[in-house]
Design a protein around this motif. Structure first.
Motif, mmCIF file in Angstrom:
data_model
loop_
_atom_site.group_PDB
_atom_site.id
_atom_site.type_symbol
_atom_site.label_atom_id
_atom_site.label_comp_id
_atom_site.label_asym_id
_atom_site.label_seq_id
_atom_site.Cartn_x
_atom_site.Cartn_y
_atom_site.Cartn_z
ATOM 1 N N ALA A 301 0.865 -1.186 0.000
ATOM 2 C CA ALA A 301 0.000 0.000 0.000
ATOM 3 C C ALA A 301 0.893 1.225 0.000
ATOM 4 O O ALA A 301 2.008 1.177 0.532
ATOM 5 C CB ALA A 301 -0.888 0.005 1.239
ATOM 6 N N GLY A 302 0.417 2.314 -0.602
ATOM 7 C CA GLY A 302 1.167 3.574 -0.586
ATOM 8 C C GLY A 302 2.566 3.386 -1.154
ATOM 9 O O GLY A 302 2.771 2.817 -2.237
ATOM 10 N N THR A 303 3.540 3.857 -0.398
ATOM 11 C CA THR A 303 4.932 3.746 -0.843
ATOM 12 C C THR A 303 5.336 2.286 -1.067
ATOM 13 O O THR A 303 6.059 1.972 -2.015
ATOM 14 C CB THR A 303 5.838 4.401 0.210
ATOM 15 O OG1 THR A 303 5.573 5.805 0.208
ATOM 16 C CG2 THR A 303 7.302 4.175 -0.075
ATOM 17 N N SER A 304 4.879 1.416 -0.206
ATOM 18 C CA SER A 304 5.246 -0.002 -0.366
ATOM 19 C C SER A 304 4.664 -0.562 -1.663
ATOM 20 O O SER A 304 5.233 -1.480 -2.258
ATOM 21 C CB SER A 304 4.769 -0.822 0.833
ATOM 22 O OG SER A 304 5.483 -0.431 1.974
ATOM 23 N N SER A 348 5.506 -4.415 3.295
ATOM 24 C CA SER A 348 4.950 -3.465 4.260
ATOM 25 C C SER A 348 6.038 -3.035 5.235
ATOM 26 O O SER A 348 6.574 -3.876 5.954
ATOM 27 C CB SER A 348 3.795 -4.110 5.033
ATOM 28 O OG SER A 348 3.386 -3.254 6.076
ATOM 29 N N GLN A 349 6.343 -1.756 5.235
ATOM 30 C CA GLN A 349 7.335 -1.224 6.170
ATOM 31 C C GLN A 349 6.981 -1.639 7.590
ATOM 32 O O GLN A 349 7.774 -2.258 8.283
ATOM 33 C CB GLN A 349 7.356 0.303 6.034
ATOM 34 C CG GLN A 349 8.339 1.063 6.881
ATOM 35 C CD GLN A 349 7.974 1.193 8.348
ATOM 36 O OE1 GLN A 349 8.788 0.840 9.197
ATOM 37 N NE2 GLN A 349 6.794 1.669 8.664
ATOM 38 N N SER A 350 5.762 -1.295 8.012
ATOM 39 C CA SER A 350 5.359 -1.532 9.401
ATOM 40 C C SER A 350 5.055 -2.998 9.663
ATOM 41 O O SER A 350 5.122 -3.447 10.803
ATOM 42 C CB SER A 350 4.097 -0.729 9.707
ATOM 43 O OG SER A 350 3.061 -1.139 8.828
ATOM 44 N N THR A 353 -0.016 -3.128 8.142
ATOM 45 C CA THR A 353 -1.068 -2.513 7.323
ATOM 46 C C THR A 353 -2.188 -3.522 7.032
ATOM 47 O O THR A 353 -1.946 -4.579 6.456
ATOM 48 C CB THR A 353 -0.445 -1.990 6.014
ATOM 49 O OG1 THR A 353 0.522 -1.014 6.384
ATOM 50 C CG2 THR A 353 -1.469 -1.369 5.096
ATOM 51 N N VAL A 399 5.841 10.257 9.107
ATOM 52 C CA VAL A 399 4.692 9.600 8.475
ATOM 53 C C VAL A 399 4.991 9.284 7.003
ATOM 54 O O VAL A 399 4.578 8.256 6.472
ATOM 55 C CB VAL A 399 3.424 10.478 8.634
ATOM 56 C CG1 VAL A 399 2.306 10.005 7.730
ATOM 57 C CG2 VAL A 399 2.962 10.428 10.086
ATOM 58 N N ALA A 400 5.733 10.154 6.350
ATOM 59 C CA ALA A 400 6.111 9.889 4.956
ATOM 60 C C ALA A 400 7.243 8.854 4.929
ATOM 61 O O ALA A 400 8.286 9.054 5.542
ATOM 62 C CB ALA A 400 6.570 11.181 4.310
ATOM 63 N N ALA A 401 7.018 7.776 4.218
ATOM 64 C CA ALA A 401 8.066 6.750 4.101
ATOM 65 C C ALA A 401 9.205 7.292 3.244
ATOM 66 O O ALA A 401 8.972 7.880 2.190
ATOM 67 C CB ALA A 401 7.482 5.500 3.465
ATOM 68 N N LYS A 487 4.725 11.855 -2.175
ATOM 69 C CA LYS A 487 5.426 12.603 -1.122
ATOM 70 C C LYS A 487 4.942 14.043 -1.069
ATOM 71 O O LYS A 487 4.635 14.554 0.000
ATOM 72 C CB LYS A 487 6.949 12.611 -1.332
ATOM 73 C CG LYS A 487 7.718 11.340 -1.101
ATOM 74 C CD LYS A 487 7.753 10.855 0.314
ATOM 75 C CE LYS A 487 6.590 9.957 0.606
ATOM 76 N NZ LYS A 487 6.849 8.564 0.763
ATOM 77 N N GLU A 490 1.251 14.247 0.134
ATOM 78 C CA GLU A 490 0.904 13.951 1.526
ATOM 79 C C GLU A 490 1.505 14.934 2.532
ATOM 80 O O GLU A 490 0.913 15.167 3.573
ATOM 81 C CB GLU A 490 1.228 12.504 1.911
ATOM 82 C CG GLU A 490 2.676 12.135 1.949
ATOM 83 C CD GLU A 490 2.914 10.682 2.374
ATOM 84 O OE1 GLU A 490 2.092 10.101 3.069
ATOM 85 O OE2 GLU A 490 3.972 10.149 1.997
HETATM 86 O O1 M6R Z 1 3.782 0.258 6.673
HETATM 87 P P1 M6R Z 1 3.423 0.142 5.229
HETATM 88 O O2 M6R Z 1 4.587 0.129 4.312
HETATM 89 O O3 M6R Z 1 2.517 -1.054 4.965
HETATM 90 O O4 M6R Z 1 2.555 1.427 4.918
HETATM 91 C C1 M6R Z 1 1.916 1.587 3.695
HETATM 92 C C2 M6R Z 1 1.399 2.992 3.505
HETATM 93 O O5 M6R Z 1 0.432 3.300 4.464
HETATM 94 C C3 M6R Z 1 2.526 4.029 3.565
HETATM 95 O O6 M6R Z 1 3.518 3.762 2.626
HETATM 96 C C4 M6R Z 1 1.965 5.440 3.321
HETATM 97 O O7 M6R Z 1 1.484 5.564 2.017
HETATM 98 C C5 M6R Z 1 3.039 6.476 3.612
HETATM 99 N N1 M6R Z 1 2.460 7.597 4.284
HETATM 100 C C6 M6R Z 1 3.736 6.967 2.386
HETATM 101 O O8 M6R Z 1 4.674 7.951 2.651
#
Ligand code: M6R
Length: 610
Positions: A301-304, A348-350, A353, A399-401, A487, A490
């Motif tokens: 999702a998003g950046t990922s 997923s970074q975190s 998600t 918050v921004a990856a 980027k 957001e």
């Molecule tokens: O933790 P995740 O990589 O799963 O998060 C996915 C998105 O929510 C995340 O990349 C979001 O789009 C960021 N705010 C982007 O900068």
């Protein structure tokens, strides 16, 4: 989503200060309201409100509260607008129980009706408030706090990490977890619970990452955990982990914002990613799994998701193995085609998600094997996957990856390089060359940052005045264009769209007028540099002001109004060379507009709801 913290403590003077500090560390998870509840000499005090934490501290003085046990919450609204009343903690009708919750209670409507019929009076519009009234209801019936707590948890559908305190059992924090993260930090003299590691690191490196359907309580000296369904106690000793991140890594370290700190940490993040890959036992196994796969899907999702799209384009091009990318929340459009032998790469970074977690679960049900790519060890997505690779980029608080995107794309590139050699798509000398370039990626990002700092800062003054922008590219540059647009959207609140450069003339160009900003991302592929020339000309002919992120000696340089040139060892490293200028551009534009890039409106770092 939201951040929660709990302390079961023995130093009465410190409690408010430590809860506040913990909430500061969790603020990136949500920041539209916050609150704490503390127990002191058999009395429950709750203080909460709408607004940023530091403003609330001025108004409500969290740090002045003392007591032995406390919980806190920083909110990202889902049910019920941000307001004083909707802020957590929530209390029951009589003020005996206080609860903080991260997640969504899906059946709250039906529970609320049932509770109202039984005489409960609700103060807020939140889904979370049903939890505390359920506890009250069952306590009336059972006369035992822990049994009432467990029965309440069993009634809930949805996602939750819940903490509860009550003067009826002054030295305990009760907890429950399903689908939302919750960690216990262990010290001999007290215990701390939190949604995420940064809030624990002030206290200890020794943690238990709780699993779904675990429920229990902590006292200053003891932890009790049991399985909600079977009621059997959990021997948690095998789940204790030592966290390698330091508190310095999780704080700003002299930078004005986490985002810029994390941008400049990218060389180090990549070094750690490389070191991690070298020692990974899973990495060669994943290469083998991909070789044997019937079909490969990749999601995020998003950046990922941009990392996922990068992987798919690079896989199709470098290895010739078709990979299907999809946005995690759109899994329904793909899952019906999944069969045994398919692989899903879930990025997923975190690792938390919910959209990605849902895709993982659905693909597994259809027989796919899942490879997780995450930055957080033992988070939900790795735990539910068959095998996991970790980026090891360190904590990302902004918050921004930023650094995690580069770490993800480096890891994925390395995977492809190994895969390409394994399948014979590249020769061993090409493989050697590519590995060398990947090893040099920390230096590449350093140079890219050095070269873009000045222009990004200067152009941010121009962009701060703009309402709309385009980010155009082709092929491997397209996910980078999308990342650049995301980027600036957001954190600087500029409407920015990314398009394949060739597609822009099929509609989007209608918006272009005098001084309309268009950013071109031009990777090192000869055909691409050539075909982008025409697209730059088309935009200029309509009055656009163009910026190009281009490779040294690119043939398009002379066509552009502004240029940032970066070294380009191979097109596969485009995310490493071309993304940092876009991150800086977004960061400085947000700063020029007086915005806080670490806390963009309406967003949360980790989105644990669908
Ligand atoms: O933790 P995740 O990589 O799963 O998060 C996915 C998105 O929510 C995340 O990349 C979001 O789009 C960021 N705010 C982007 O900068």
């Amino acid at each position: 989503m939201c951040g929660i913290i709990g302390l079961c403590f023995n130093k009465t003077e410190e409690l408010g200060k430590l809860l506040y500090k913990g909430l500061q560390r969790l603020e990136y998870r949500g920041y539209d309201s916050a609150g704490i509840a503390v127990l002191n000499s058999g009395r429950l005090f709750v203080v909460k409100g709408k607004g940023m934490l530091r403003d609330l501290e001025e108004r409500l003085k969290f740090t002045e509260y003392t007591g032995s046990t406390g919980i806190g919450h920083t909110r990202w609204a889902t049910h019920g607008a941000p307001s004083d009343i909707n802020a957590h903690p929530h209390v029951d009708c009589k003020g005996f129980f206080a609860v903080v919750h991260n997640g969504i209670i899906e059946n709250f409507d039906e529970l609320k009706k049932w509770l109202i019929n039984r005489g409960h009076i609700f103060a807020s519009e939140t889904d979370s408030e049903v939890i505390v009234h359920l506890i009250e209801e069952y306590y009336r019936e059972l006369g035992d706090v822990y049994e009432a707590f467990k029965r309440a948890i069993r009634s809930l559908k949805g996602a939750f990490a819940i903490l509860m305190i009550t003067p009826l059992e002054e030295n305990k924090v009760f907890f429950a977890k399903k689908d939302s993260p919750l960690i216990i930090g262990l010290r001999e003299d007290y215990k701390v619970l939190a949604s995420d590691i940064p809030a624990i690191l002030d206290h200890t490196c020794s943690v238990i990452v709780l699993r779904d359907y675990w429920v229990g309580y902590v006292t200053p000296s003891r932890v009790h955990i049991e399985d909600l369904a079977s009621g059997k106690p959990i021997d948690y000793s095998t789940y204790i982990r030592l966290i390698e991140w330091s508190i310095e890594e999780a704080s700003k370290g002299g930078y004005p914002h986490f985002m810029i700190k994390e941008i400049y940490e990218q060389p180090l993040a990549l070094i750690n990613t490389i070191t991690g890959l070298r020692s990974s036992r899973e990495f060669p196994l994943v290469v083998k799994m991909l070789v044997d796969a019937r079909r490969v899907y990749v999601t995020g999702a998003g950046t990922s998701y941009h990392a996922a799209e990068f992987y798919a384009i690079a896989s199709n091009t470098l290895t010739g193995l078709l990979t299907i990318p999809f946005i995690a929340s759109e899994y329904e459009a793909y899952v019906n085609a999944v069969r045994d032998g398919d692989i899903l790469i879930a990025i997923s970074q975190s690792g938390e998600t919910m959209d990605v977690l849902k895709a993982v679960r659905m693909f597994k049900e259809r027989g796919a094997r899942v490879v997780a790519v995450s930055n957080v060890v033992e988070s939900a997505i790795p735990r539910e996957s068959h095998i996991s690779l970790y980026t090891r980029a360190g904590p990302e608080i902004g918050v921004a990856a930023t650094k995690t995107f580069l770490a993800q794309t480096l890891l994925l590139s390395w995977l492809l390089v190994e895969l390409a050699e394994y399948t014979g798509a590249i020769s061993s000398s090409e493989h050697r060359e590519l590995v060398k370039s990947l090893e040099e990626s920390p230096r590449l990002v350093e140079v890219s940052l050095e070269r873009s700092e000045k222009t990004a800062y200067e152009l941010s003054e121009v962009y701060a005045e703009k309402k709309s922008m385009y980010y155009l590219s082709r092929h491997i540059g397209l996910p980078i264009a999308k990342e650049g647009a995301l980027k600036i959207k957001e954190i600087a609140y500029i409407h920015a769209e990314a398009y394949p450069a060739g597609e822009s003339k099929h509609g989007p160009i209608a918006l272009v007028e005098s001084a309309f900003p268009v950013v071109f991302i031009v990777p090192k592929l000869v055909w691409l540099e050539h075909s982008t020339k025409g697209n730059i000309e088309e935009m200029k002919a309509r009055g656009a002001k163009t910026l190009g992120i281009v490779c040294d000696e690119s043939p398009v340089v002379s066509l552009l109004d502004h240029v940032i040139t970066v070294p380009c060892p191979h097109w596969l490293l485009t995310p490493i060379s071309h993304t940092p200028p876009l991150q800086l551009l977004a960061y400085y534009t947000a700063i020029r507009k007086g915005l806080d890039p670490d806390r963009p409106r309406n967003l949360a770092k980790t989105v644990t709801v669908e």
